[in-house]
Design an enzyme around this catalytic site. Structure first.
Site, PDB file in Angstrom:
ATOM      1  N   LYS A   1      -2.734  -2.734  -1.383  1.00 37.98           N
ATOM      2  CA  LYS A   1      -1.645  -3.301  -0.575  1.00 37.98           C
ATOM      3  C   LYS A   1      -1.976  -4.696  -0.055  1.00 37.98           C
ATOM      4  CE  LYS A   1      -1.573   0.317   2.228  1.00 37.98           C
ATOM      5  NZ  LYS A   1      -2.365   1.301   1.478  1.00 37.98           N
ATOM      6  N   THR A   2      -3.176  -4.855   0.504  1.00 33.37           N
ATOM      7  CA  THR A   2      -3.535  -6.141   1.091  1.00 33.37           C
ATOM      8  C   THR A   2      -3.611  -7.224   0.019  1.00 33.37           C
ATOM      9  OG1 THR A   2      -4.725  -5.126   2.934  1.00 33.37           O
ATOM     10  CG2 THR A   2      -5.319  -7.386   2.377  1.00 33.37           C
TER      11      THR A   2
ATOM     12  N   GLU B   1       2.721  -5.211   4.494  1.00 29.19           N
ATOM     13  CA  GLU B   1       2.195  -3.988   3.899  1.00 29.19           C
ATOM     14  C   GLU B   1       2.938  -2.786   4.476  1.00 29.19           C
ATOM     15  OE1 GLU B   1      -2.060  -3.582   3.966  1.00 29.19           O
ATOM     16  OE2 GLU B   1      -2.323  -5.742   3.982  1.00 29.19           O
TER      17      GLU B   1
END
Length: 459
Positions: free
Chosen positions: A122-123, A166
Protein backbone atom coordinates in the site's frame (compact mmCIF):
# COMPACT_ATOMS: atom_id res chain seq x y z
CA UNK A 1 -21.76 8.91 13.78
CA UNK A 2 -20.66 12.48 14.50
CA UNK A 3 -20.25 14.57 11.35
CA UNK A 4 -17.67 17.33 11.04
CA UNK A 5 -18.53 20.49 9.15
CA UNK A 6 -15.21 21.32 7.50
CA UNK A 7 -16.41 24.85 6.76
CA UNK A 8 -16.67 25.52 10.51
CA UNK A 9 -13.34 24.51 12.12
CA UNK A 10 -13.55 23.18 15.69
CA UNK A 11 -11.14 21.85 18.34
CA UNK A 12 -10.21 18.20 17.70
CA UNK A 13 -8.07 16.13 20.08
CA UNK A 14 -6.10 13.08 18.86
CA UNK A 15 -5.30 10.24 21.26
CA UNK A 16 -2.03 8.87 19.85
CA UNK A 17 -1.31 11.86 17.62
CA UNK A 18 2.25 10.70 16.88
CA UNK A 19 1.19 7.76 14.71
CA UNK A 20 2.03 7.99 11.02
CA UNK A 21 -1.62 8.26 9.93
CA UNK A 22 -2.94 10.24 12.90
CA UNK A 23 -0.22 12.87 12.54
CA UNK A 24 -1.09 13.23 8.86
CA UNK A 25 -4.76 13.79 9.58
CA UNK A 26 -3.86 16.32 12.28
CA UNK A 27 -1.70 18.21 9.79
CA UNK A 28 -4.52 18.37 7.24
CA UNK A 29 -6.89 19.77 9.89
CA UNK A 30 -4.31 22.36 10.95
CA UNK A 31 -4.11 23.49 7.31
CA UNK A 32 -7.92 23.75 7.28
CA UNK A 33 -7.88 26.10 10.28
CA UNK A 34 -8.88 23.62 13.00
CA UNK A 35 -7.56 23.81 16.55
CA UNK A 36 -5.62 20.58 17.09
CA UNK A 37 -4.40 19.02 20.32
CA UNK A 38 -3.27 15.50 21.06
CA UNK A 39 -1.22 13.16 23.19
CA UNK A 40 1.44 10.54 22.67
CA UNK A 41 3.84 8.52 24.76
CA UNK A 42 6.97 10.35 23.60
CA UNK A 43 8.27 13.12 21.40
CA UNK A 44 9.13 12.27 17.78
CA UNK A 45 9.95 14.12 14.56
CA UNK A 46 6.26 13.89 13.62
CA UNK A 47 5.04 15.41 16.88
CA UNK A 48 7.70 18.14 16.78
CA UNK A 49 6.59 19.05 13.26
CA UNK A 50 2.95 19.28 14.40
CA UNK A 51 3.97 21.48 17.35
CA UNK A 52 5.81 23.81 14.98
CA UNK A 53 2.58 24.14 13.00
CA UNK A 54 0.50 25.04 16.04
CA UNK A 55 -0.69 21.77 17.55
CA UNK A 56 -0.82 21.44 21.36
CA UNK A 57 0.73 18.07 22.28
CA UNK A 58 0.87 16.37 25.67
CA UNK A 59 3.49 13.68 26.30
CA UNK A 60 1.96 10.96 28.41
CA UNK A 61 -1.75 10.20 28.44
CA UNK A 62 -4.02 11.22 31.31
CA UNK A 63 -7.59 12.37 31.86
CA UNK A 64 -6.47 15.96 32.41
CA UNK A 65 -5.49 16.19 28.74
CA UNK A 66 -9.20 16.19 27.86
CA UNK A 67 -9.77 19.84 28.60
CA UNK A 68 -12.78 22.10 28.29
CA UNK A 69 -13.33 23.29 24.75
CA UNK A 70 -12.55 20.02 22.97
CA UNK A 71 -15.35 19.41 20.45
CA UNK A 72 -14.35 15.97 19.14
CA UNK A 73 -11.89 13.22 20.08
CA UNK A 74 -10.21 10.99 17.48
CA UNK A 75 -8.63 7.65 18.41
CA UNK A 76 -7.20 4.58 16.70
CA UNK A 77 -8.00 0.88 16.93
CA UNK A 78 -4.82 0.44 18.98
CA UNK A 79 -6.20 2.55 21.86
CA UNK A 80 -7.34 0.42 24.81
CA UNK A 81 -10.83 1.02 26.18
CA UNK A 82 -9.23 1.64 29.57
CA UNK A 83 -7.20 4.54 28.19
CA UNK A 84 -7.70 7.45 30.64
CA UNK A 85 -8.28 10.01 27.90
CA UNK A 86 -10.81 7.81 26.13
CA UNK A 87 -12.62 7.17 29.42
CA UNK A 88 -12.67 10.89 30.23
CA UNK A 89 -14.06 11.74 26.78
CA UNK A 90 -16.81 9.16 27.27
CA UNK A 91 -17.60 10.54 30.73
CA UNK A 92 -17.85 14.07 29.32
CA UNK A 93 -19.97 12.81 26.41
CA UNK A 94 -17.62 14.40 23.88
CA UNK A 95 -18.32 13.22 20.30
CA UNK A 96 -15.75 10.67 19.15
CA UNK A 97 -14.52 9.36 15.81
CA UNK A 98 -12.10 6.62 14.91
CA UNK A 99 -9.13 7.53 12.74
CA UNK A 100 -10.79 5.75 9.79
CA UNK A 101 -14.09 7.58 10.26
CA UNK A 102 -12.31 10.94 10.20
CA UNK A 103 -10.32 9.95 7.11
CA UNK A 104 -13.53 8.85 5.41
CA UNK A 105 -15.18 12.19 6.15
CA UNK A 106 -12.16 14.00 4.74
CA UNK A 107 -12.40 12.00 1.51
CA UNK A 108 -15.94 13.26 0.90
CA UNK A 109 -14.53 16.78 0.43
CA UNK A 110 -12.76 15.76 -2.79
CA UNK A 111 -14.04 15.08 -6.30
CA UNK A 112 -11.46 12.33 -6.95
CA UNK A 113 -10.63 10.38 -3.78
CA UNK A 114 -8.29 7.42 -4.46
CA UNK A 115 -7.91 4.58 -1.92
CA UNK A 116 -5.06 2.05 -2.23
CA UNK A 117 -5.71 -1.22 -0.40
CA UNK A 118 -4.16 -4.68 -0.12
CA UNK A 119 -2.33 -6.90 2.33
CA UNK A 120 1.03 -5.69 0.97
CA UNK A 121 2.39 -2.78 -1.04
CA UNK A 122 0.00 0.00 0.00
CA UNK A 123 2.66 2.52 0.99
CA UNK A 124 4.84 1.88 -2.07
CA UNK A 125 1.96 2.03 -4.55
CA UNK A 126 0.41 5.11 -2.94
CA UNK A 127 3.85 6.72 -3.17
CA UNK A 128 4.33 5.73 -6.82
CA UNK A 129 0.93 7.18 -7.76
CA UNK A 130 1.75 10.30 -5.74
CA UNK A 131 4.96 10.82 -7.70
CA UNK A 132 2.99 10.58 -10.94
CA UNK A 133 0.33 13.03 -9.70
CA UNK A 134 3.09 15.47 -8.71
CA UNK A 135 4.82 15.09 -12.08
CA UNK A 136 1.47 15.88 -13.73
CA UNK A 137 1.12 19.07 -11.61
CA UNK A 138 -2.25 17.88 -10.29
CA UNK A 139 -1.53 19.39 -6.83
CA UNK A 140 -2.92 16.39 -4.90
CA UNK A 141 -3.56 15.97 -1.20
CA UNK A 142 -1.56 12.90 -0.15
CA UNK A 143 -1.76 10.73 2.97
CA UNK A 144 0.83 7.95 2.96
CA UNK A 145 1.85 5.44 5.62
CA UNK A 146 5.55 6.19 5.39
CA UNK A 147 7.98 9.05 4.97
CA UNK A 148 8.02 10.08 1.31
CA UNK A 149 10.99 12.25 0.43
CA UNK A 150 9.16 13.99 -2.44
CA UNK A 151 6.74 15.60 0.02
CA UNK A 152 9.10 15.83 2.99
CA UNK A 153 7.00 13.62 5.24
CA UNK A 154 3.81 11.56 5.27
CA UNK A 155 1.30 14.22 4.27
CA UNK A 156 0.85 16.84 1.57
CA UNK A 157 -2.08 19.25 1.52
CA UNK A 158 -2.90 20.26 -2.04
CA UNK A 159 -5.44 22.68 -3.49
CA UNK A 160 -6.97 20.39 -6.12
CA UNK A 161 -9.89 17.95 -6.03
CA UNK A 162 -7.57 14.89 -5.98
CA UNK A 163 -6.95 13.03 -2.73
CA UNK A 164 -4.95 9.79 -2.37
CA UNK A 165 -4.62 7.64 0.72
CA UNK A 166 -3.81 4.15 1.86
CA UNK A 167 -6.79 2.02 2.87
CA UNK A 168 -6.01 -0.54 5.59
CA UNK A 169 -8.27 -3.54 6.12
CA UNK A 170 -7.38 -4.04 9.81
CA UNK A 171 -10.53 -3.77 11.97
CA UNK A 172 -12.36 -3.08 8.68
CA UNK A 173 -11.26 0.54 8.91
CA UNK A 174 -11.35 0.96 5.11
CA UNK A 175 -15.11 0.36 5.15
CA UNK A 176 -15.52 3.92 6.47
CA UNK A 177 -14.05 5.39 3.28
CA UNK A 178 -15.70 7.09 0.30
CA UNK A 179 -13.46 6.37 -2.71
CA UNK A 180 -14.10 7.14 -6.36
CA UNK A 181 -11.12 5.01 -7.42
CA UNK A 182 -10.13 1.95 -5.39
CA UNK A 183 -7.03 -0.17 -5.89
CA UNK A 184 -6.78 -3.74 -4.53
CA UNK A 185 -3.18 -4.94 -4.73
CA UNK A 186 -3.50 -8.40 -3.14
CA UNK A 187 -5.54 -10.31 -0.56
CA UNK A 188 -3.83 -12.72 1.84
CA UNK A 189 -4.13 -14.00 5.38
CA UNK A 190 -3.07 -11.38 7.90
CA UNK A 191 -4.41 -9.58 10.99
CA UNK A 192 -5.81 -12.87 12.23
CA UNK A 193 -6.28 -11.32 15.65
CA UNK A 194 -9.27 -9.61 14.01
CA UNK A 195 -10.29 -11.67 10.96
CA UNK A 196 -11.44 -15.27 11.31
CA UNK A 197 -9.80 -16.58 8.15
CA UNK A 198 -9.02 -15.77 4.52
CA UNK A 199 -12.68 -15.94 3.51
CA UNK A 200 -13.50 -13.36 6.14
CA UNK A 201 -10.78 -11.11 4.73
CA UNK A 202 -12.04 -11.59 1.16
CA UNK A 203 -15.55 -10.68 2.31
CA UNK A 204 -14.22 -7.40 3.73
CA UNK A 205 -12.45 -6.58 0.46
CA UNK A 206 -15.70 -7.27 -1.39
CA UNK A 207 -17.44 -4.80 0.93
CA UNK A 208 -14.65 -2.32 0.27
CA UNK A 209 -15.15 -2.66 -3.50
CA UNK A 210 -18.89 -2.21 -2.97
CA UNK A 211 -18.25 1.28 -1.56
CA UNK A 212 -17.55 2.50 -5.10
CA UNK A 213 -20.37 4.39 -6.84
CA UNK A 214 -21.59 3.19 -10.22
CA UNK A 215 -19.35 5.75 -11.94
CA UNK A 216 -16.37 4.71 -9.81
CA UNK A 217 -13.54 2.38 -10.83
CA UNK A 218 -11.97 -0.65 -9.19
CA UNK A 219 -8.37 -1.42 -10.20
CA UNK A 220 -7.64 -4.99 -9.10
CA UNK A 221 -4.76 -7.45 -9.34
CA UNK A 222 -5.84 -10.36 -11.52
CA UNK A 223 -3.32 -12.61 -9.76
CA UNK A 224 -5.62 -12.71 -6.70
CA UNK A 225 -7.30 -16.13 -6.52
CA UNK A 226 -10.80 -15.90 -8.02
CA UNK A 227 -10.40 -12.14 -8.25
CA UNK A 228 -13.76 -11.78 -10.06
CA UNK A 229 -15.54 -12.78 -6.83
CA UNK A 230 -14.32 -9.59 -5.18
CA UNK A 231 -16.43 -7.40 -7.46
CA UNK A 232 -19.20 -9.88 -8.30
CA UNK A 233 -22.59 -8.18 -8.47
CA UNK A 234 -21.13 -4.66 -8.42
CA UNK A 235 -21.84 -2.07 -11.12
CA UNK A 236 -18.60 -0.07 -10.97
CA UNK A 237 -16.03 -0.01 -13.78
CA UNK A 238 -13.25 -2.62 -13.38
CA UNK A 239 -9.65 -2.48 -14.64
CA UNK A 240 -7.37 -5.49 -14.17
CA UNK A 241 -3.59 -5.88 -14.07
CA UNK A 242 -1.14 -8.66 -13.24
CA UNK A 243 1.11 -11.34 -14.68
CA UNK A 244 -1.20 -12.58 -17.44
CA UNK A 245 -1.45 -10.71 -20.73
CA UNK A 246 -5.15 -11.56 -20.71
CA UNK A 247 -5.55 -8.77 -18.16
CA UNK A 248 -5.82 -5.09 -19.08
CA UNK A 249 -2.26 -4.31 -17.95
CA UNK A 250 0.71 -6.67 -17.65
CA UNK A 251 4.50 -6.71 -18.02
CA UNK A 252 6.95 -8.59 -20.22
CA UNK A 253 10.73 -8.82 -20.59
CA UNK A 254 11.46 -7.89 -16.96
CA UNK A 255 15.19 -7.18 -16.52
CA UNK A 256 17.51 -5.78 -13.83
CA UNK A 257 20.54 -3.53 -14.19
CA UNK A 258 23.82 -3.81 -12.28
CA UNK A 259 22.32 -1.87 -9.33
CA UNK A 260 19.33 -4.20 -9.13
CA UNK A 261 16.88 -1.65 -10.58
CA UNK A 262 14.08 -3.09 -12.69
CA UNK A 263 12.63 -2.28 -16.09
CA UNK A 264 9.99 -3.95 -18.27
CA UNK A 265 7.82 -3.71 -21.36
CA UNK A 266 4.32 -2.47 -20.60
CA UNK A 267 1.60 -4.66 -22.13
CA UNK A 268 -1.86 -3.14 -22.53
CA UNK A 269 -4.69 -5.20 -23.96
CA UNK A 270 -2.14 -7.81 -25.14
CA UNK A 271 0.00 -5.26 -27.02
CA UNK A 272 3.40 -3.87 -26.04
CA UNK A 273 2.85 -0.12 -25.75
CA UNK A 274 5.93 1.24 -23.94
CA UNK A 275 9.07 0.51 -21.93
CA UNK A 276 9.05 1.37 -18.23
CA UNK A 277 12.08 2.00 -16.02
CA UNK A 278 11.89 2.01 -12.22
CA UNK A 279 14.27 3.36 -9.60
CA UNK A 280 13.42 0.50 -7.23
CA UNK A 281 14.02 -3.23 -7.31
CA UNK A 282 11.91 -6.39 -7.14
CA UNK A 283 9.23 -8.14 -9.19
CA UNK A 284 6.67 -7.01 -6.60
CA UNK A 285 7.41 -3.42 -7.62
CA UNK A 286 6.63 -4.28 -11.23
CA UNK A 287 3.17 -5.25 -10.00
CA UNK A 288 2.90 -2.05 -7.93
CA UNK A 289 3.96 -0.05 -10.99
CA UNK A 290 1.23 -1.66 -13.13
CA UNK A 291 -1.40 -0.64 -10.57
CA UNK A 292 0.03 2.88 -10.54
CA UNK A 293 0.08 3.16 -14.33
CA UNK A 294 -3.53 1.92 -14.56
CA UNK A 295 -4.59 4.54 -12.03
CA UNK A 296 -2.71 7.32 -13.80
CA UNK A 297 -4.11 6.45 -17.22
CA UNK A 298 -7.61 6.43 -15.74
CA UNK A 299 -6.89 10.02 -14.68
CA UNK A 300 -5.86 10.74 -18.30
CA UNK A 301 -2.26 11.51 -17.44
CA UNK A 302 -0.01 11.26 -20.55
CA UNK A 303 2.33 8.25 -20.65
CA UNK A 304 5.47 10.39 -20.84
CA UNK A 305 4.44 12.10 -17.60
CA UNK A 306 3.65 8.73 -16.02
CA UNK A 307 7.10 7.42 -16.96
CA UNK A 308 8.79 10.53 -15.60
CA UNK A 309 6.86 10.35 -12.33
CA UNK A 310 7.38 6.65 -11.74
CA UNK A 311 11.12 6.88 -12.52
CA UNK A 312 11.46 9.67 -9.93
CA UNK A 313 10.23 7.31 -7.18
CA UNK A 314 13.23 5.72 -5.46
CA UNK A 315 11.39 4.27 -2.47
CA UNK A 316 10.09 5.35 0.92
CA UNK A 317 11.66 4.94 4.33
CA UNK A 318 11.84 1.31 5.45
CA UNK A 319 11.07 -0.17 2.00
CA UNK A 320 14.33 -1.83 0.85
CA UNK A 321 16.03 1.30 2.12
CA UNK A 322 19.81 1.49 1.80
CA UNK A 323 21.14 2.53 5.23
CA UNK A 324 24.90 2.45 4.68
CA UNK A 325 27.92 0.15 4.75
CA UNK A 326 29.85 -1.26 7.69
CA UNK A 327 33.29 -2.81 7.15
CA UNK A 328 32.33 -3.55 3.56
CA UNK A 329 28.90 -4.98 4.53
CA UNK A 330 25.83 -3.37 2.92
CA UNK A 331 23.01 -2.63 5.37
CA UNK A 332 19.43 -2.41 4.05
CA UNK A 333 16.18 -2.06 6.00
CA UNK A 334 12.71 -3.25 5.04
CA UNK A 335 9.28 -3.06 6.70
CA UNK A 336 8.24 -6.57 5.55
CA UNK A 337 6.41 -8.43 8.32
CA UNK A 338 4.32 -11.01 6.45
CA UNK A 339 5.83 -14.16 4.83
CA UNK A 340 4.86 -13.01 1.33
CA UNK A 341 6.47 -9.62 1.90
CA UNK A 342 9.63 -11.21 3.27
CA UNK A 343 9.84 -13.50 0.23
CA UNK A 344 9.51 -10.49 -2.09
CA UNK A 345 12.23 -8.61 -0.19
CA UNK A 346 14.61 -11.60 -0.30
CA UNK A 347 13.94 -12.10 -4.00
CA UNK A 348 14.69 -8.43 -4.63
CA UNK A 349 17.97 -8.81 -2.72
CA UNK A 350 19.13 -11.43 -5.22
CA UNK A 351 19.31 -8.70 -7.88
CA UNK A 352 21.56 -6.56 -5.69
CA UNK A 353 25.34 -7.22 -5.59
CA UNK A 354 26.19 -9.40 -2.56
CA UNK A 355 28.03 -12.47 -1.29
CA UNK A 356 25.81 -13.77 1.50
CA UNK A 357 22.41 -12.33 2.44
CA UNK A 358 21.74 -12.01 6.16
CA UNK A 359 18.04 -11.75 6.95
CA UNK A 360 17.70 -10.17 10.39
CA UNK A 361 14.03 -10.67 11.23
CA UNK A 362 11.93 -9.38 14.09
CA UNK A 363 8.41 -10.91 14.03
CA UNK A 364 5.59 -8.42 14.58
CA UNK A 365 2.88 -9.43 17.09
CA UNK A 366 2.40 -12.78 18.79
CA UNK A 367 -0.85 -13.60 16.99
CA UNK A 368 0.64 -13.11 13.52
CA UNK A 369 3.71 -15.18 14.44
CA UNK A 370 1.55 -18.04 15.72
CA UNK A 371 -1.01 -17.95 12.90
CA UNK A 372 1.61 -17.91 10.11
CA UNK A 373 4.33 -19.85 11.93
CA UNK A 374 4.93 -22.54 9.28
CA UNK A 375 4.97 -19.91 6.51
CA UNK A 376 7.58 -17.90 8.42
CA UNK A 377 9.70 -21.03 8.85
CA UNK A 378 9.51 -21.77 5.12
CA UNK A 379 10.43 -18.27 3.92
CA UNK A 380 13.21 -17.83 6.48
CA UNK A 381 14.95 -20.89 5.09
CA UNK A 382 15.54 -18.96 1.84
CA UNK A 383 18.36 -16.54 2.79
CA UNK A 384 21.96 -17.61 3.35
CA UNK A 385 21.94 -16.68 7.04
CA UNK A 386 19.17 -15.83 9.52
CA UNK A 387 19.28 -13.86 12.75
CA UNK A 388 16.06 -13.68 14.78
CA UNK A 389 15.29 -10.90 17.22
CA UNK A 390 12.57 -11.36 19.84
CA UNK A 391 8.95 -10.75 18.76
CA UNK A 392 7.82 -7.12 18.74
CA UNK A 393 4.67 -7.03 20.87
CA UNK A 394 3.06 -3.87 19.44
CA UNK A 395 -0.48 -3.78 20.83
CA UNK A 396 -0.45 -7.34 22.28
CA UNK A 397 0.40 -9.33 25.39
CA UNK A 398 2.07 -12.72 25.00
CA UNK A 399 -0.88 -14.86 26.08
CA UNK A 400 0.19 -17.50 23.55
CA UNK A 401 3.61 -18.13 25.09
CA UNK A 402 5.42 -17.92 21.74
CA UNK A 403 8.97 -16.68 21.11
CA UNK A 404 11.38 -16.16 18.23
CA UNK A 405 13.32 -19.02 19.83
CA UNK A 406 10.58 -21.31 18.49
CA UNK A 407 11.24 -20.11 14.94
CA UNK A 408 15.00 -20.45 15.41
CA UNK A 409 14.58 -24.06 16.50
CA UNK A 410 13.00 -24.87 13.11
CA UNK A 411 15.45 -23.00 10.88
CA UNK A 412 18.87 -24.61 10.35
CA UNK A 413 21.72 -22.33 11.41
CA UNK A 414 19.44 -19.56 12.68
CA UNK A 415 20.83 -17.36 15.47
CA UNK A 416 18.45 -16.11 18.19
CA UNK A 417 19.13 -12.79 19.93
CA UNK A 418 17.16 -11.58 22.93
CA UNK A 419 17.99 -7.86 22.44
CA UNK A 420 18.80 -5.52 19.58
CA UNK A 421 22.22 -4.84 21.10
CA UNK A 422 22.97 -8.57 21.05
CA UNK A 423 21.73 -8.69 17.45
CA UNK A 424 24.21 -5.98 16.44
CA UNK A 425 26.99 -7.78 18.32
CA UNK A 426 26.36 -11.04 16.44
CA UNK A 427 26.24 -9.30 13.06
CA UNK A 428 29.45 -7.41 13.77
CA UNK A 429 31.15 -10.68 14.62
CA UNK A 430 29.80 -12.84 11.79
CA UNK A 431 29.09 -10.74 8.66
CA UNK A 432 31.93 -10.51 6.13
CA UNK A 433 32.87 -7.83 3.56
CA UNK A 434 30.67 -8.15 0.48
CA UNK A 435 27.71 -9.50 2.48
CA UNK A 436 24.31 -7.82 2.68
CA UNK A 437 22.40 -7.42 5.94
CA UNK A 438 18.66 -6.80 5.63
CA UNK A 439 16.87 -5.85 8.83
CA UNK A 440 13.27 -6.97 8.35
CA UNK A 441 10.13 -6.26 10.36
CA UNK A 442 7.49 -3.67 11.26
CA UNK A 443 8.82 -3.01 14.78
CA UNK A 444 12.13 -1.40 15.76
CA UNK A 445 14.52 -3.92 14.18
CA UNK A 446 15.97 -1.09 12.05
CA UNK A 447 17.74 0.03 15.23
CA UNK A 448 19.98 -3.07 15.08
CA UNK A 449 21.30 -1.94 11.70
CA UNK A 450 21.73 1.62 12.94
CA UNK A 451 23.66 0.37 15.98
CA UNK A 452 25.94 -1.56 13.67
CA UNK A 453 26.53 1.45 11.41
CA UNK A 454 27.68 3.52 14.41
CA UNK A 455 30.55 1.11 15.00
CA UNK A 456 33.91 0.94 13.25
CA UNK A 457 34.29 1.74 9.57
CA UNK A 458 30.73 2.76 8.76
CA UNK A 459 29.78 4.91 5.73
Amino acid sequence: MYKINFEKPIHIHFIGIGGISMSGLAEILLEEGFTVSGSDSKESPLTKKLESEGAIIHYGQCAENISDGIDCVVYTAAINKANPELMEAVARKIPMLTRAELLGQLMKNYKTPIAVSGTHGKTTTTSMISHILLAADLDPTISVGGILKAIGGNIRVGKSETFITEACEYTNSFLHFYPKISVILNIEEDHLDFFKDLEDIRHSFHQFAALLPSDGTLIINGDIDNYQEIYEGLDCNVITYGSSDMLDYSAANITYDEKGLVEFDLIKNRKAVDHIQLSVTGDHNVSNALASIATAELLQIPMETIKKGILSFSGTDRRFEYKGTFNGVTVVDDYAHHPTEIAATLKAAQHYPHNQVWCVFQPHTYTRTAALFDDFVEVLRLPDRVVLAEIYAAREKNDIGISSRDLAARIPGAVYCATLEQTADELEKLAQPGDMIITVGAGDIYRAGELLLKRGDAQ
